[in-house]
Design a protein around this motif. Sequence first.
Motif, short mmCIF file in Angstrom:
data_model
loop_
_atom_site.label_atom_id
_atom_site.label_comp_id
_atom_site.label_asym_id
_atom_site.label_seq_id
_atom_site.Cartn_x
_atom_site.Cartn_y
_atom_site.Cartn_z
N ALA A 176 14.87 -42.07 1.01
CA ALA A 176 14.11 -42.66 -0.10
C ALA A 176 12.86 -41.87 -0.45
O ALA A 176 12.24 -42.12 -1.47
N GLY A 177 12.50 -40.90 0.39
CA GLY A 177 11.32 -40.10 0.10
C GLY A 177 10.05 -40.92 0.18
O GLY A 177 10.05 -42.05 0.67
N ASN A 178 8.96 -40.35 -0.33
CA ASN A 178 7.68 -41.03 -0.26
C ASN A 178 7.12 -41.16 -1.67
O ASN A 178 6.57 -40.23 -2.22
N VAL A 179 7.32 -42.31 -2.28
CA VAL A 179 6.81 -42.55 -3.62
C VAL A 179 5.92 -43.78 -3.56
O VAL A 179 6.39 -44.86 -3.19
N PHE A 233 15.55 -41.97 -3.52
CA PHE A 233 14.16 -42.01 -3.99
C PHE A 233 13.86 -43.23 -4.86
O PHE A 233 13.02 -43.18 -5.74
N SER A 245 9.63 -37.71 -5.69
CA SER A 245 9.10 -38.03 -4.38
C SER A 245 7.93 -37.12 -4.03
O SER A 245 7.85 -35.99 -4.51
N GLU A 259 6.70 -35.61 -0.84
CA GLU A 259 7.08 -35.42 0.57
C GLU A 259 5.84 -35.15 1.42
O GLU A 259 4.81 -34.71 0.93
N PHE A 260 5.98 -35.39 2.72
CA PHE A 260 4.83 -35.22 3.61
C PHE A 260 4.57 -33.75 3.96
O PHE A 260 3.48 -33.39 4.31
N TYR A 302 -2.32 -41.14 8.86
CA TYR A 302 -2.72 -40.68 10.19
C TYR A 302 -3.48 -39.36 10.14
O TYR A 302 -4.30 -39.08 10.99
N ALA A 303 -3.19 -38.54 9.12
CA ALA A 303 -3.87 -37.26 9.03
C ALA A 303 -5.25 -37.41 8.43
O ALA A 303 -6.09 -36.54 8.58
N GLN A 304 -5.47 -38.52 7.72
CA GLN A 304 -6.73 -38.63 6.98
C GLN A 304 -7.73 -39.57 7.62
O GLN A 304 -8.88 -39.23 7.81
N THR A 340 -4.38 -33.36 13.66
CA THR A 340 -4.33 -34.58 14.46
C THR A 340 -4.00 -34.26 15.91
O THR A 340 -4.57 -34.84 16.83
N TYR A 380 2.09 -43.14 8.47
CA TYR A 380 2.31 -41.73 8.78
C TYR A 380 1.42 -40.84 7.91
O TYR A 380 0.83 -39.88 8.38
N LYS A 381 1.35 -41.19 6.64
CA LYS A 381 0.53 -40.42 5.71
C LYS A 381 -0.95 -40.55 6.06
O LYS A 381 -1.69 -39.58 6.06
N LEU A 412 5.72 -45.50 6.41
CA LEU A 412 5.43 -44.23 5.73
C LEU A 412 3.95 -44.11 5.42
O LEU A 412 3.36 -43.04 5.52
N VAL A 424 12.44 -42.12 5.16
CA VAL A 424 11.72 -40.92 4.73
C VAL A 424 12.69 -39.84 4.24
O VAL A 424 12.37 -39.08 3.33
N VAL A 425 13.89 -39.82 4.79
CA VAL A 425 14.87 -38.82 4.34
C VAL A 425 15.56 -39.29 3.06
O VAL A 425 15.70 -38.54 2.10
#
Lengths: 261, 262
Positions: B210-213, B129, A178, A180-181, B228-230, A80, B225-226, B222, B207-208
Amino acid sequence: MIKKLFIFKMRCVYFFIIASFLFSTVSNVSFSKDKTKKESLIVFVPNTLESIVKDISKQFEKQKSCKVILNVAGTHVLVTQLKSGAKCDVFFSADKRYIDSLKKAKYIDKYKIFARTKLCVISSSPGVKKFEDISKKGIKLCIADPVSPIGMYTKMVIDKIKNDNKSLYSGTIDNIISQEFELTNVIQKVKVGEADAGIVYFPDAKLTKLKIIDIPEKYNVVASHYVAAVEKAKNPKFAKDFISFIKTKTITKLLKEKGYE
Amino acid sequence: MQRACELDMKKIFFLSVPFLLFLLLPFINLIFVVPYTTLINAITKKETMTAFGLSFFTAMICSVLAFLLCTPFAYLLSSLKKKNEFLEILIDLPNVLPPIITGVLLLLLYGRMGFLGRYLSKIGFEIPFTTSAVVLAQLFVSMGYYLKVSYTSFLAVDRQLKEEGYILGLDELGLLFKVYLPVCKKGIVIGILGTFSRALGEFGATVVFAGNVYGKTQTVSLYIYKLYAQNQDEVYCVSFIMIAISYLLLYITKKLLNNVDY
């Protein structure tokens, strides 16, 4: 009189803001240049390759009069950044997906495989002794989101499990706390003990000094990392030099030491 | 004289133009970039809807919790005879802390190895989480805003009302519920709305901590953010909607603020 003074004050403030802004941009340029006026090479490195590329850069700097500047982040973030116009000479990608997308967008012309490795499980908990333990009830497993390369490879591993052993698969899926990114977040979560186990690349696992558990051959995948010189690089000659330097014997030996194939 | 004044305002206006541009240009730019033809598709995608749903759900619980937990404290603070500087600074602290530090602090306390989390997990109560972690992270970051607003509106209540309440035989709790809350209801609503908007945008602590579920802790921030790369186009769509929602929330708050009559 007071009004004039006020306007004068405003002007001063205004001038100060503009001056500081200009200074910050100008100084930024002058700080990033090396004092000896060596040329610089900007290298984009995914988290997993940070330590190895750092070592390579040090050796490269010794040989050539060139300063290597590393920009380290997840591959998806680097892509990006590059697409948003960040300057870059050499680009490392942890998976094929992203380097292909760069090739398609004509940021790079051709790319080479830099290294290959496998995945493994790291653990900080006595409850995880063999690979199948990651599906044990009560074990907390932290993996990466498929948006990142390690997450994609992890997904491939999990898909293989799904086709082979349904109970192992469902247990594993239930244990995921989780996604994670980035790789570094997975390692972090295992290190501080919030997760019992995580799936990462083997060389990174070696660096963490945590317990390493091999993933059985039938589930494991080969993770390939790629490298390419960026078209329109600021420093095309050094970029080419850097890439051919990677292929030298000393570097191949270094890769082996770090746990790459 | 008037002319001179206008002339001065013109100068001031020109001096404010850079700021205005700085503030406005990113939004204007986005308006031109958003792919409107795929806007509806991007918004109605299952993942997007889930993220929005989760964000609204958690932000709502967070605002209710802020109201329930912080109102008594705001009242206590407002009725102190001497201003307590330490507490006032404490209220502002979560506002200025980098959210990522908030996340680390929360994980340190409620995490499995944490001071409290160690005992909580023994009785089968695990916070990190989970969706509750999202709410806690949002609450910690945004409650300062609610406290501040409700505290200021409590302070603005006429002392005489309080004395009349005493004469009528109300105790402090009765005063809070029967006098202060009805009198300050607009301030309270503004505080709740502000908390809600702030909670909606929370990223760093979530993000710290609760993480990303997906479906459990993947809020809109979140998700963006995820994504944005795709798929950048989709990010622009979601951002556009998010900006519209935030604007609407602030607009409602503003309207309420204009009609405040305490």
